[in-house]
Design a protein around this motif. Structure first.
Motif, PDB file in Angstrom:
ATOM      1  N   ASP A  78       0.720  -1.151   0.098  1.00  0.00           N
ATOM      2  CA  ASP A  78       0.036   0.008   0.148  1.00  0.00           C
ATOM      3  C   ASP A  78       0.825   1.394  -0.128  1.00  0.00           C
ATOM      4  O   ASP A  78       1.766   1.295   0.678  1.00  0.00           O
ATOM      5  CB  ASP A  78      -0.798  -0.238   1.220  1.00  0.00           C
ATOM      6  N   TYR A  79       0.239   2.407  -0.770  1.00  0.00           N
ATOM      7  CA  TYR A  79       0.888   3.705  -0.531  1.00  0.00           C
ATOM      8  C   TYR A  79       0.011   4.406   0.369  1.00  0.00           C
ATOM      9  O   TYR A  79      -1.103   4.560   0.205  1.00  0.00           O
ATOM     10  CB  TYR A  79       0.599   4.354  -1.842  1.00  0.00           C
ATOM     11  N   VAL A  80       0.807   5.190   1.381  1.00  0.00           N
ATOM     12  CA  VAL A  80       0.093   5.637   2.467  1.00  0.00           C
ATOM     13  C   VAL A  80       0.461   7.096   2.512  1.00  0.00           C
ATOM     14  O   VAL A  80       1.631   7.406   2.582  1.00  0.00           O
ATOM     15  CB  VAL A  80       0.367   5.027   3.572  1.00  0.00           C
ATOM     16  N   ALA A  81      -0.586   8.190   2.607  1.00  0.00           N
ATOM     17  CA  ALA A  81      -0.089   9.688   2.977  1.00  0.00           C
ATOM     18  C   ALA A  81      -0.654   9.891   4.247  1.00  0.00           C
ATOM     19  O   ALA A  81      -1.721   9.660   4.505  1.00  0.00           O
ATOM     20  CB  ALA A  81      -0.919  10.357   1.874  1.00  0.00           C
ATOM     21  N   ILE A  82       0.098  10.720   4.941  1.00  0.00           N
ATOM     22  CA  ILE A  82      -0.427  11.358   6.286  1.00  0.00           C
ATOM     23  C   ILE A  82      -0.082  12.732   6.152  1.00  0.00           C
ATOM     24  O   ILE A  82       0.970  13.311   5.825  1.00  0.00           O
ATOM     25  CB  ILE A  82       0.644  10.697   7.249  1.00  0.00           C
ATOM     26  N   PHE A  83      -1.178  13.550   6.401  1.00  0.00           N
ATOM     27  CA  PHE A  83      -1.321  14.940   6.686  1.00  0.00           C
ATOM     28  C   PHE A  83      -0.778  15.332   8.203  1.00  0.00           C
ATOM     29  O   PHE A  83      -1.507  14.964   9.038  1.00  0.00           O
ATOM     30  CB  PHE A  83      -2.619  15.591   6.363  1.00  0.00           C
ATOM     31  N   GLY A  84       0.146  15.891   8.319  1.00  0.00           N
ATOM     32  CA  GLY A  84       0.897  16.242   9.648  1.00  0.00           C
ATOM     33  C   GLY A  84       1.936  15.441   9.974  1.00  0.00           C
ATOM     34  O   GLY A  84       1.998  14.083  10.091  1.00  0.00           O
ATOM     35  N   ALA A  85       3.288  16.039  10.345  1.00  0.00           N
ATOM     36  CA  ALA A  85       4.461  15.287  10.744  1.00  0.00           C
ATOM     37  C   ALA A  85       4.608  15.382  12.428  1.00  0.00           C
ATOM     38  O   ALA A  85       5.802  15.456  12.509  1.00  0.00           O
ATOM     39  CB  ALA A  85       5.614  15.615   9.924  1.00  0.00           C
ATOM     40  N   GLY A  86       3.701  15.656  13.196  1.00  0.00           N
ATOM     41  CA  GLY A  86       3.835  15.866  14.498  1.00  0.00           C
ATOM     42  C   GLY A  86       4.034  14.289  15.076  1.00  0.00           C
ATOM     43  O   GLY A  86       4.027  13.449  14.137  1.00  0.00           O
TER      44      GLY A  86
ATOM     45  N   GLN B 260       8.630  23.634   8.125  1.00  0.00           N
ATOM     46  CA  GLN B 260       9.854  22.655   7.905  1.00  0.00           C
ATOM     47  C   GLN B 260      10.865  22.324   9.006  1.00  0.00           C
ATOM     48  O   GLN B 260      11.615  21.135   9.033  1.00  0.00           O
ATOM     49  CB  GLN B 260      10.819  23.872   7.200  1.00  0.00           C
ATOM     50  N   ASN B 261      10.416  22.811  10.550  1.00  0.00           N
ATOM     51  CA  ASN B 261      11.170  22.153  11.465  1.00  0.00           C
ATOM     52  C   ASN B 261      10.600  20.709  11.919  1.00  0.00           C
ATOM     53  O   ASN B 261      11.386  19.803  12.118  1.00  0.00           O
ATOM     54  CB  ASN B 261      10.754  23.091  12.617  1.00  0.00           C
ATOM     55  N   ARG B 262       9.339  20.470  11.500  1.00  0.00           N
ATOM     56  CA  ARG B 262       8.844  19.380  11.818  1.00  0.00           C
ATOM     57  C   ARG B 262       9.221  18.364  10.744  1.00  0.00           C
ATOM     58  O   ARG B 262       9.358  17.117  11.013  1.00  0.00           O
ATOM     59  CB  ARG B 262       7.087  19.321  11.902  1.00  0.00           C
ATOM     60  N   ILE B 263       9.359  18.851   9.456  1.00  0.00           N
ATOM     61  CA  ILE B 263       9.728  17.955   8.334  1.00  0.00           C
ATOM     62  C   ILE B 263      11.185  17.370   8.855  1.00  0.00           C
ATOM     63  O   ILE B 263      11.526  16.204   8.561  1.00  0.00           O
ATOM     64  CB  ILE B 263       9.737  18.955   7.061  1.00  0.00           C
TER      65      ILE B 263
ATOM     66  N   ASN C 163       5.414  26.624  20.131  1.00  0.00           N
ATOM     67  CA  ASN C 163       6.471  27.198  19.254  1.00  0.00           C
ATOM     68  C   ASN C 163       7.161  26.012  18.716  1.00  0.00           C
ATOM     69  O   ASN C 163       8.373  26.411  17.992  1.00  0.00           O
ATOM     70  CB  ASN C 163       7.323  28.094  19.984  1.00  0.00           C
ATOM     71  N   GLN C 164       6.742  24.798  18.674  1.00  0.00           N
ATOM     72  CA  GLN C 164       7.154  23.908  17.930  1.00  0.00           C
ATOM     73  C   GLN C 164       8.677  23.454  18.276  1.00  0.00           C
ATOM     74  O   GLN C 164       9.563  22.961  17.321  1.00  0.00           O
ATOM     75  CB  GLN C 164       7.021  23.935  16.240  1.00  0.00           C
ATOM     76  N   ARG C 165       8.992  23.488  19.580  1.00  0.00           N
ATOM     77  CA  ARG C 165      10.402  23.380  19.914  1.00  0.00           C
ATOM     78  C   ARG C 165      10.509  21.920  20.305  1.00  0.00           C
ATOM     79  O   ARG C 165      11.870  21.339  20.560  1.00  0.00           O
ATOM     80  CB  ARG C 165      10.667  24.266  21.197  1.00  0.00           C
ATOM     81  N   VAL C 166       9.225  21.284  20.494  1.00  0.00           N
ATOM     82  CA  VAL C 166       9.293  20.110  21.073  1.00  0.00           C
ATOM     83  C   VAL C 166       8.359  19.045  20.224  1.00  0.00           C
ATOM     84  O   VAL C 166       7.204  19.648  19.820  1.00  0.00           O
ATOM     85  CB  VAL C 166       9.042  19.427  22.470  1.00  0.00           C
TER      86      VAL C 166
END
Length: 345
Positions: free
Chosen positions: A167-175, A200-203, A335-338
């Protein structure tokens, strides 16, 4: 004892609260770790009409029993336990059908019952009678057990999706939740997992944590053309919206292959209507699934996977905070620091 309390009207404060005592059918545990959920974060930002005023929040919780009511069987002082927070009544049709997370009278730790952002927490009688209290193996650490419940919610979603080899799976959100979806998808045999993210930080963080993923920065790339390229034109078999953004639901339908499966994992705040194109669902024969919370069995499945090493979660825990500094944890998340924050009273 110190606790983080929702006073109502969007106000959260760290303050002294009475230490709970065990009743004849309940127990008290010393909280060892409680992780911050996306729901907790939304309460921090927006408040919540679903939480009773003057309630201690926090529901991704584990601890050590320090007091046991006389009618509680099979649990003893010194037992380390994990609590499945969504507690069914056991009597309604969903509960009797094996889906207590869909209970008509659902009550939840940190909402109707005092939660885990405290030094001590009462384990309610219903949690014992419903089978929501899980003893922990010595092979699992407190901080690992504290993240089992959100991963159990991910498992709940993926049981609908039947991800299989190729399967090919797509996920919206990289948290944290998006990464857990990727881990479980690969464990189920997915050929390719594509994560779609604007930060970009989460990426960069996801690239370091999850092996073999493809990532699309949707703020800089046409996701439809890129998904076509990555899937040789067919689209994805499974699309999961692991974020609280309506546009992701629209985009999920568009990138799905014919007869694809969609999970609307991330709830949308407020009056969340109008994101799905029914004709897209109709003509492509798409299946769309909702998901809410998790069952005690799903929590035990994840606890076992962590204990036996088939699911490695410790690398996702960014930082551990004292209860006195819980506001710092929420601000770091804001602030996406963690990626995932744990509070240890």
């Amino acid at each position: 004892m110190l606790a983080y309390v929702y006073e109502g009207q969007g106000r959260l404060v760290v303050k002294d609260m009475p230490k709970p005592s065990a009743k004849k059918d309940s127990a008290v545990m010393k909280v060892n770790a409680c992780s911050i959920c996306g729901t907790d974060f939304r309460t921090y930002i927006h408040g919540s009409s679903k939480i009773n005023p003057n309630t201690i929040i926090g529901h991704e919780v584990t601890g050590t029993i320090v007091e046991v009511g006389r009618n509680v069987a099979g649990f003893y002082e010194g037992d380390r336990v994990h609590i499945t927070p969504a507690i069914g009544c056991g009597h309604c049709y969903p509960c009797k059908s094996g889906y207590p997370n869909m209970c008509d009278n659902l009550e939840t730790i940190g909402f109707q019952y005092n939660g885990g952002f405290a030094e001590y927490m009462e384990i309610p009688a219903k949690a014992f009678s419903a089978g929501n209290v899980n003893k922990l193996s010595n092979l699992i650490e407190d901080v690992e057990a504290a993240v089992a419940e959100p991963i159990a919610c991910v498992l709940n979603a993926q049981e609908f999706l039947n991800i299989k080899k190729g399967d090919y799976v797509a996920i919206f959100g990289a948290g944290f939740i998006g990464c857990m979806h990727a881990e479980l998808a690969f464990n189920s045999g997915a050929e390719k997992v594509i994560m779609i993210e604007v930060s970009q930080n989460r990426i960069e963080e996801a690239k370091k944590l999850v092996n073999k993923i493809d990532i699309i920065n949707s703020s800089a790339t046409d996701i439809f053309e890129e998904v076509k390229r990555l899937t040789c034109g067919r689209g994805v078999d499974v699309a999961i919206t692991a974020c609280s953004v309506g546009q992701a639901q629209e985009d999920a339908l568009r990138i799905a292959a014919k007869r694809g499966r969609i999970s609307l994992f991330g709830g949308i705040p407020g009056n969340a209507k109008g994101f799905l194109d029914s004709n897209e669902i109709h003509y492509k024969e798409l299946s769309v699934f909702g998901v809410h919370a998790s069952t005690p069995d799903q929590n035990r499945t994840i606890l076992n996977a962590i204990s036996n090493g088939s699911l490695k979660v410790k690398k996702y825990i960014s930082k551990v905070y004292d209860l006195e500094n819980i506001v710092d944890a929420f601000e770091d998340l804001k602030n996406q620091r963690v990626l995932k924050a744990i509070v240890k009273p």
